[in-house]
Write a protein that holds these residues in place. Structure first.
Motif, PDB file in Angstrom:
ATOM      1  N   LEU A   1     -14.624  -1.150   2.683  1.00  0.00           N
ATOM      2  CA  LEU A   1     -13.517  -2.082   2.862  1.00  0.00           C
ATOM      3  C   LEU A   1     -13.824  -3.064   3.984  1.00  0.00           C
ATOM      4  O   LEU A   1     -14.245  -2.667   5.065  1.00  0.00           O
ATOM      5  CB  LEU A   1     -12.223  -1.335   3.184  1.00  0.00           C
ATOM      6  CG  LEU A   1     -11.656  -0.463   2.076  1.00  0.00           C
ATOM      7  CD1 LEU A   1     -10.431   0.287   2.581  1.00  0.00           C
ATOM      8  CD2 LEU A   1     -11.304  -1.290   0.868  1.00  0.00           C
TER       9      LEU A   1
ATOM     10  N   SER B   1      -1.929  -3.427   0.263  1.00  0.00           N
ATOM     11  CA  SER B   1      -3.017  -2.852  -0.519  1.00  0.00           C
ATOM     12  C   SER B   1      -4.186  -3.833  -0.588  1.00  0.00           C
ATOM     13  O   SER B   1      -4.039  -5.026  -0.293  1.00  0.00           O
ATOM     14  CB  SER B   1      -2.534  -2.528  -1.932  1.00  0.00           C
ATOM     15  OG  SER B   1      -2.325  -3.714  -2.665  1.00  0.00           O
TER      16      SER B   1
ATOM     17  N   SER C   1       0.452   0.632  -6.361  1.00  0.00           N
ATOM     18  CA  SER C   1      -0.421  -0.163  -5.502  1.00  0.00           C
ATOM     19  C   SER C   1      -1.762  -0.413  -6.165  1.00  0.00           C
ATOM     20  O   SER C   1      -2.297   0.458  -6.842  1.00  0.00           O
ATOM     21  CB  SER C   1      -0.659   0.546  -4.170  1.00  0.00           C
ATOM     22  OG  SER C   1       0.520   0.665  -3.449  1.00  0.00           O
TER      23      SER C   1
ATOM     24  N   GLY D   1       0.807  -1.213   0.000  1.00  0.00           N
ATOM     25  CA  GLY D   1       0.000   0.000   0.000  1.00  0.00           C
ATOM     26  C   GLY D   1       0.840   1.262   0.000  1.00  0.00           C
ATOM     27  O   GLY D   1       1.967   1.285   0.493  1.00  0.00           O
ATOM     28  N   GLY D   2       0.290   2.312  -0.571  1.00  0.00           N
ATOM     29  CA  GLY D   2       0.932   3.613  -0.548  1.00  0.00           C
ATOM     30  C   GLY D   2       1.923   3.864  -1.664  1.00  0.00           C
ATOM     31  O   GLY D   2       2.443   4.966  -1.783  1.00  0.00           O
TER      32      GLY D   2
ATOM     33  N   GLY E   1      -5.120  -0.540  -5.226  1.00  0.00           N
ATOM     34  CA  GLY E   1      -6.127  -0.225  -4.231  1.00  0.00           C
ATOM     35  C   GLY E   1      -5.528   0.404  -2.986  1.00  0.00           C
ATOM     36  O   GLY E   1      -4.317   0.505  -2.834  1.00  0.00           O
ATOM     37  N   PRO E   2      -6.411   0.832  -2.088  1.00  0.00           N
ATOM     38  CA  PRO E   2      -5.963   1.501  -0.860  1.00  0.00           C
ATOM     39  C   PRO E   2      -5.372   0.510   0.141  1.00  0.00           C
ATOM     40  O   PRO E   2      -5.523  -0.704  -0.010  1.00  0.00           O
ATOM     41  CB  PRO E   2      -7.271   2.103  -0.315  1.00  0.00           C
ATOM     42  CG  PRO E   2      -8.331   1.168  -0.803  1.00  0.00           C
ATOM     43  CD  PRO E   2      -7.871   0.716  -2.161  1.00  0.00           C
ATOM     44  N   THR E   3      -4.720   1.038   1.169  1.00  0.00           N
ATOM     45  CA  THR E   3      -4.248   0.174   2.244  1.00  0.00           C
ATOM     46  C   THR E   3      -5.442  -0.295   3.057  1.00  0.00           C
ATOM     47  O   THR E   3      -6.494   0.339   3.076  1.00  0.00           O
ATOM     48  CB  THR E   3      -3.244   0.901   3.157  1.00  0.00           C
ATOM     49  OG1 THR E   3      -3.888   2.048   3.690  1.00  0.00           O
ATOM     50  CG2 THR E   3      -1.994   1.305   2.398  1.00  0.00           C
ATOM     51  N   VAL E   4      -5.258  -1.412   3.737  1.00  0.00           N
ATOM     52  CA  VAL E   4      -6.358  -2.021   4.480  1.00  0.00           C
ATOM     53  C   VAL E   4      -5.923  -2.235   5.927  1.00  0.00           C
ATOM     54  O   VAL E   4      -4.811  -2.697   6.183  1.00  0.00           O
ATOM     55  CB  VAL E   4      -6.752  -3.377   3.849  1.00  0.00           C
ATOM     56  CG1 VAL E   4      -7.870  -4.042   4.633  1.00  0.00           C
ATOM     57  CG2 VAL E   4      -7.169  -3.184   2.403  1.00  0.00           C
TER      58      VAL E   4
END
Length: 170
Positions: free
Chosen positions: A67, A48, A37, A32-33, A39-42
């Protein structure tokens, strides 16, 4: 003996040219970040959403509610799989802990394919279809890493240098 050394070196060079970029790019899309990536971080972790889609697709469920929250075992599994995807290919190319790295990478890919590939999409060898690549890819990977599993990394490797250093220390 020289033939084996050349075979192992060629296997590592071919692995570096063909599969190392594939693994590193694939692994980095799951962190993530980063700009690449998926998708967003979870859950505040550096993973990601794409990492969870890749390694825990059955845990995603419906995205209608936003999410999902993942339990700790799923987070550990996904985090470990991403770490292995990034680290093991580098170890193989360097010739560092080569045999364990090859075995773990084979297990990693087996888990990945079993979790993400349906038998309907699997295809077959020698079917002349460019869309059913799973058996063809598996055969390519096996042929690239089999010499390393059987013979090790060869004399131009960190493993060999470490063994020579250890022998001199005795």
């Amino acid at each position: 003996m020289q033939g084996t050394a050349v075979l192992c070196l060629m296997s590592r060079v071919a692995f570096a040219a063909i599969l190392l970029p594939w693994f590193l790019i694939g692994g980095l899309t799951k962190v993530g970040g980063l700009s690449m990536s998926m998708g967003p971080t979870v859950d505040g972790l550096p993973l990601s959403l794409g990492a969870y889609f890749a390694y825990a697709p059955d845990r995603i469920g419906s995205m209608d509610a936003g999410l999902p929250d993942f339990d700790v075992p799923t987070q550990v599994l996904v985090g470990l799989m991403v770490l292995l995807e990034l680290a093991l290919p580098v170890l193989i190319v360097l010739g560092l802990l080569t045999r364990p790295a090859v075995i773990l990478l084979a297990l990693h890919q087996t888990v990945f394919f079993l979790r993400t590939t349906s038998t309907d999409d699997f295809g077959a060898l020698f079917d002349a279809s460019p869309f059913d690549m799973v058996p063809d890819q598996l055969l390519l990977w096996v042929m690239l890493i089999a010499p390393l599993a059987l013979f090790g990394a060869g004399p131009l490797s960190v493993d060999h240098a470490a063994a020579r250093w250890k022998a001199r220390q005795r």
